[in-house]
Design a protein around this motif. Structure first.
Motif, PDB file in Angstrom:
ATOM      1  N   PHE A  12       0.879  -1.183   0.000  1.00  0.00           N
ATOM      2  CA  PHE A  12       0.000   0.000   0.000  1.00  0.00           C
ATOM      3  C   PHE A  12       0.907   1.221   0.000  1.00  0.00           C
ATOM      4  O   PHE A  12       1.089   1.872   1.034  1.00  0.00           O
ATOM      5  CB  PHE A  12      -0.914   0.001   1.231  1.00  0.00           C
ATOM      6  N   PRO A  13       1.482   1.555  -1.156  1.00  0.00           N
ATOM      7  CA  PRO A  13       2.594   2.523  -1.173  1.00  0.00           C
ATOM      8  C   PRO A  13       2.209   3.942  -0.763  1.00  0.00           C
ATOM      9  O   PRO A  13       3.092   4.712  -0.388  1.00  0.00           O
ATOM     10  CB  PRO A  13       3.089   2.476  -2.627  1.00  0.00           C
ATOM     11  N   ASP A  14       0.916   4.299  -0.824  1.00  0.00           N
ATOM     12  CA  ASP A  14       0.532   5.649  -0.404  1.00  0.00           C
ATOM     13  C   ASP A  14       0.218   5.733   1.083  1.00  0.00           C
ATOM     14  O   ASP A  14      -0.013   6.830   1.605  1.00  0.00           O
ATOM     15  CB  ASP A  14      -0.682   6.137  -1.193  1.00  0.00           C
ATOM     16  N   ALA A  15       0.171   4.601   1.773  1.00  0.00           N
ATOM     17  CA  ALA A  15      -0.123   4.619   3.200  1.00  0.00           C
ATOM     18  C   ALA A  15       1.172   4.845   3.981  1.00  0.00           C
ATOM     19  O   ALA A  15       2.238   4.385   3.581  1.00  0.00           O
ATOM     20  CB  ALA A  15      -0.772   3.310   3.633  1.00  0.00           C
ATOM     21  N   VAL A  16       1.046   5.566   5.082  1.00  0.00           N
ATOM     22  CA  VAL A  16       2.234   5.830   5.905  1.00  0.00           C
ATOM     23  C   VAL A  16       1.780   6.020   7.342  1.00  0.00           C
ATOM     24  O   VAL A  16       0.721   6.594   7.603  1.00  0.00           O
ATOM     25  CB  VAL A  16       3.012   7.060   5.376  1.00  0.00           C
ATOM     26  N   ALA A  17       2.553   5.489   8.261  1.00  0.00           N
ATOM     27  CA  ALA A  17       2.296   5.683   9.689  1.00  0.00           C
ATOM     28  C   ALA A  17       3.514   6.334  10.320  1.00  0.00           C
ATOM     29  O   ALA A  17       4.644   6.188   9.831  1.00  0.00           O
ATOM     30  CB  ALA A  17       2.001   4.354  10.374  1.00  0.00           C
ATOM     31  N   LEU A  18       3.272   7.070  11.393  1.00  0.00           N
ATOM     32  CA  LEU A  18       4.338   7.716  12.150  1.00  0.00           C
ATOM     33  C   LEU A  18       4.424   7.029  13.506  1.00  0.00           C
ATOM     34  O   LEU A  18       3.458   7.052  14.271  1.00  0.00           O
ATOM     35  CB  LEU A  18       4.022   9.204  12.326  1.00  0.00           C
ATOM     36  N   GLU A  19       5.569   6.417  13.770  1.00  0.00           N
ATOM     37  CA  GLU A  19       5.744   5.638  14.999  1.00  0.00           C
ATOM     38  C   GLU A  19       6.652   6.358  15.989  1.00  0.00           C
ATOM     39  O   GLU A  19       7.758   6.780  15.640  1.00  0.00           O
ATOM     40  CB  GLU A  19       6.375   4.282  14.684  1.00  0.00           C
ATOM     41  N   GLU A  20       6.191   6.455  17.247  1.00  0.00           N
ATOM     42  CA  GLU A  20       7.019   6.981  18.337  1.00  0.00           C
ATOM     43  C   GLU A  20       7.209   5.854  19.341  1.00  0.00           C
ATOM     44  O   GLU A  20       6.249   5.247  19.790  1.00  0.00           O
ATOM     45  CB  GLU A  20       6.340   8.177  18.999  1.00  0.00           C
ATOM     46  N   MET A  21       8.442   5.571  19.673  1.00  0.00           N
ATOM     47  CA  MET A  21       8.774   4.446  20.543  1.00  0.00           C
ATOM     48  C   MET A  21       9.599   4.969  21.717  1.00  0.00           C
ATOM     49  O   MET A  21      10.575   5.687  21.515  1.00  0.00           O
ATOM     50  CB  MET A  21       9.600   3.461  19.707  1.00  0.00           C
ATOM     51  N   THR A  22       9.183   4.635  22.943  1.00  0.00           N
ATOM     52  CA  THR A  22       9.968   5.045  24.107  1.00  0.00           C
ATOM     53  C   THR A  22      10.263   3.824  24.966  1.00  0.00           C
ATOM     54  O   THR A  22       9.530   2.839  24.952  1.00  0.00           O
ATOM     55  CB  THR A  22       9.243   6.113  24.949  1.00  0.00           C
ATOM     56  N   PHE A  23      11.365   3.915  25.696  1.00  0.00           N
ATOM     57  CA  PHE A  23      11.857   2.835  26.539  1.00  0.00           C
ATOM     58  C   PHE A  23      11.791   3.318  27.993  1.00  0.00           C
ATOM     59  O   PHE A  23      12.609   4.138  28.421  1.00  0.00           O
ATOM     60  CB  PHE A  23      13.292   2.477  26.150  1.00  0.00           C
ATOM     61  N   GLU A  24      10.812   2.813  28.732  1.00  0.00           N
ATOM     62  CA  GLU A  24      10.607   3.238  30.116  1.00  0.00           C
ATOM     63  C   GLU A  24      11.382   2.310  31.046  1.00  0.00           C
ATOM     64  O   GLU A  24      11.062   1.115  31.146  1.00  0.00           O
ATOM     65  CB  GLU A  24       9.116   3.212  30.450  1.00  0.00           C
ATOM     66  N   ASP A  25      12.362   2.868  31.743  1.00  0.00           N
ATOM     67  CA  ASP A  25      13.215   2.071  32.634  1.00  0.00           C
ATOM     68  C   ASP A  25      12.429   1.704  33.893  1.00  0.00           C
ATOM     69  O   ASP A  25      12.029   2.583  34.664  1.00  0.00           O
ATOM     70  CB  ASP A  25      14.465   2.889  32.995  1.00  0.00           C
ATOM     71  N   LEU A  26      12.177   0.418  34.123  1.00  0.00           N
ATOM     72  CA  LEU A  26      11.454  -0.038  35.308  1.00  0.00           C
ATOM     73  C   LEU A  26      12.416  -0.424  36.428  1.00  0.00           C
ATOM     74  O   LEU A  26      11.969  -0.826  37.504  1.00  0.00           O
ATOM     75  CB  LEU A  26      10.566  -1.235  34.957  1.00  0.00           C
ATOM     76  N   GLY A  27      13.721  -0.333  36.187  1.00  0.00           N
ATOM     77  CA  GLY A  27      14.712  -0.753  37.169  1.00  0.00           C
ATOM     78  C   GLY A  27      14.859  -2.269  37.161  1.00  0.00           C
ATOM     79  O   GLY A  27      14.104  -2.984  36.481  1.00  0.00           O
ATOM     80  N   ASP A  28      15.868  -2.757  37.887  1.00  0.00           N
ATOM     81  CA  ASP A  28      16.107  -4.205  37.989  1.00  0.00           C
ATOM     82  C   ASP A  28      16.204  -4.867  36.622  1.00  0.00           C
ATOM     83  O   ASP A  28      15.751  -6.016  36.432  1.00  0.00           O
ATOM     84  CB  ASP A  28      14.993  -4.890  38.798  1.00  0.00           C
ATOM     85  N   GLY A  29      16.754  -4.145  35.641  1.00  0.00           N
ATOM     86  CA  GLY A  29      16.961  -4.733  34.323  1.00  0.00           C
ATOM     87  C   GLY A  29      15.688  -4.993  33.544  1.00  0.00           C
ATOM     88  O   GLY A  29      15.681  -5.836  32.642  1.00  0.00           O
ATOM     89  N   ARG A  30      14.641  -4.252  33.880  1.00  0.00           N
ATOM     90  CA  ARG A  30      13.390  -4.409  33.136  1.00  0.00           C
ATOM     91  C   ARG A  30      13.004  -3.086  32.485  1.00  0.00           C
ATOM     92  O   ARG A  30      13.277  -2.000  33.014  1.00  0.00           O
ATOM     93  CB  ARG A  30      12.248  -4.893  34.041  1.00  0.00           C
ATOM     94  N   THR A  31      12.349  -3.183  31.334  1.00  0.00           N
ATOM     95  CA  THR A  31      11.968  -1.997  30.570  1.00  0.00           C
ATOM     96  C   THR A  31      10.570  -2.201  29.995  1.00  0.00           C
ATOM     97  O   THR A  31      10.235  -3.299  29.553  1.00  0.00           O
ATOM     98  CB  THR A  31      12.962  -1.750  29.418  1.00  0.00           C
ATOM     99  N   ARG A  32       9.787  -1.123  30.052  1.00  0.00           N
ATOM    100  CA  ARG A  32       8.484  -1.157  29.370  1.00  0.00           C
ATOM    101  C   ARG A  32       8.612  -0.401  28.053  1.00  0.00           C
ATOM    102  O   ARG A  32       8.984   0.779  28.027  1.00  0.00           O
ATOM    103  CB  ARG A  32       7.393  -0.521  30.249  1.00  0.00           C
ATOM    104  N   LEU A  33       8.322  -1.120  26.986  1.00  0.00           N
ATOM    105  CA  LEU A  33       8.336  -0.528  25.646  1.00  0.00           C
ATOM    106  C   LEU A  33       6.960   0.067  25.365  1.00  0.00           C
ATOM    107  O   LEU A  33       5.936  -0.601  25.567  1.00  0.00           O
ATOM    108  CB  LEU A  33       8.645  -1.637  24.625  1.00  0.00           C
TER     109      LEU A  33
END
Lengths: 160, 160
Positions: free
Chosen positions: A99-120
């Motif tokens: 679908f070459p005319d379709a486009v999405a804008l993605e924002e991705m953040t990495f939330e540090d939960l501590g103890d080596g865990r992250t919420r995407l």
């Protein structure tokens, strides 16, 4: 060991947005690498049956990317731009070339939960509700969940 | 000679989108050049009092751009990506670096009206109504109208 691996995929009630939330047993830096290192990305993205071939990849602010998924003799190409690349935040565009005319804008953040865990957190913005709902009903959840399960495997194996 | 130079700037009632429509006494190819040639672009974009310095410009699919407007001793920087560059359609991202986490997705098409006239359509998509309405109330219309008047002047002078 039980880990929270449920993926939430939700439609915003008043914006043409899909929100995805998922926890990982990884640091924000590891998740950043999983989304910006092309060799790592190709190992986990997409459904189990598909292989991913990176055609172009320049994960810098102002860079861009293109990859091809291949499964059952079919190929599906995707391309986009890296609008902003920061350790805590990626902003990208996304087009499925079927679908070459379709486009999405993605924002991705990495939330540090501590103890080596992250919420995407991923927020994917479309220019119509029809395009957003078409994506939601396309079976995207299958590919998303399969991909994140593979990413869990890479994390457990210490690959990141 | 009278030409239709009114610019329509409209908020979509059910999407976080601004739509801009404007006719020009130019061909689609001339308008494409006005938006992709950095030396031309710098001559017309923005308010009358501002000068524009192009810092980076690669008007290809997957390329990117950055420019700085300077007026009254102040500088205002903008950057974005060229997601898709085609003769009939440009898709770009846009960030004013004063609000570095804000981003808009712009789709621009050149509608050929014949007789050397073209209708420019711009659709600018935001990730919230607050961001969209903030842009609308920022005085953007002054800069848009001033820029297009300068572009009319370049067209009349045969510069394109």
């Amino acid at each position: 060991m039980s880990t929270a691996t449920e993926t939430a995929i939700e439609a915003d009630p008043r914006l043409p947005i899909i929100r995805i939330t998922r926890e990982f047993a990884a640091t924000p830096g590891q998740l950043f690498r999983a989304h910006t290192d092309p060799a790592l990305f190709a190992r986990w993205v997409g459904p189990d049956a598909a292989g991913t071939r990176i055609e172009h990849w320049d994960a810098r602010t102002g860079g861009s990317w293109r990859y091809v998924d291949h499964a059952d003799g079919e190929e599906y190409a995707f391309h986009g731009s890296f609008h902003d690349v920061r350790e805590d935040r990626l902003v990208q565009t996304f087009t499925f070339e079927g679908f070459p005319d379709a486009v999405a804008l993605e924002e991705m953040t990495f939330e540090d939960l501590g103890d080596g865990r992250t919420r995407l957190h991923i927020q994917s913005l479309f220019n119509s509700y029809e395009a957003r709902d078409g994506m939601l009903s396309s079976g995207m959840d299958v590919g998303v969940n399969a991909g994140y399960a593979k990413l869990d495997g890479l994390i457990e194996a210490g690959t990141l």
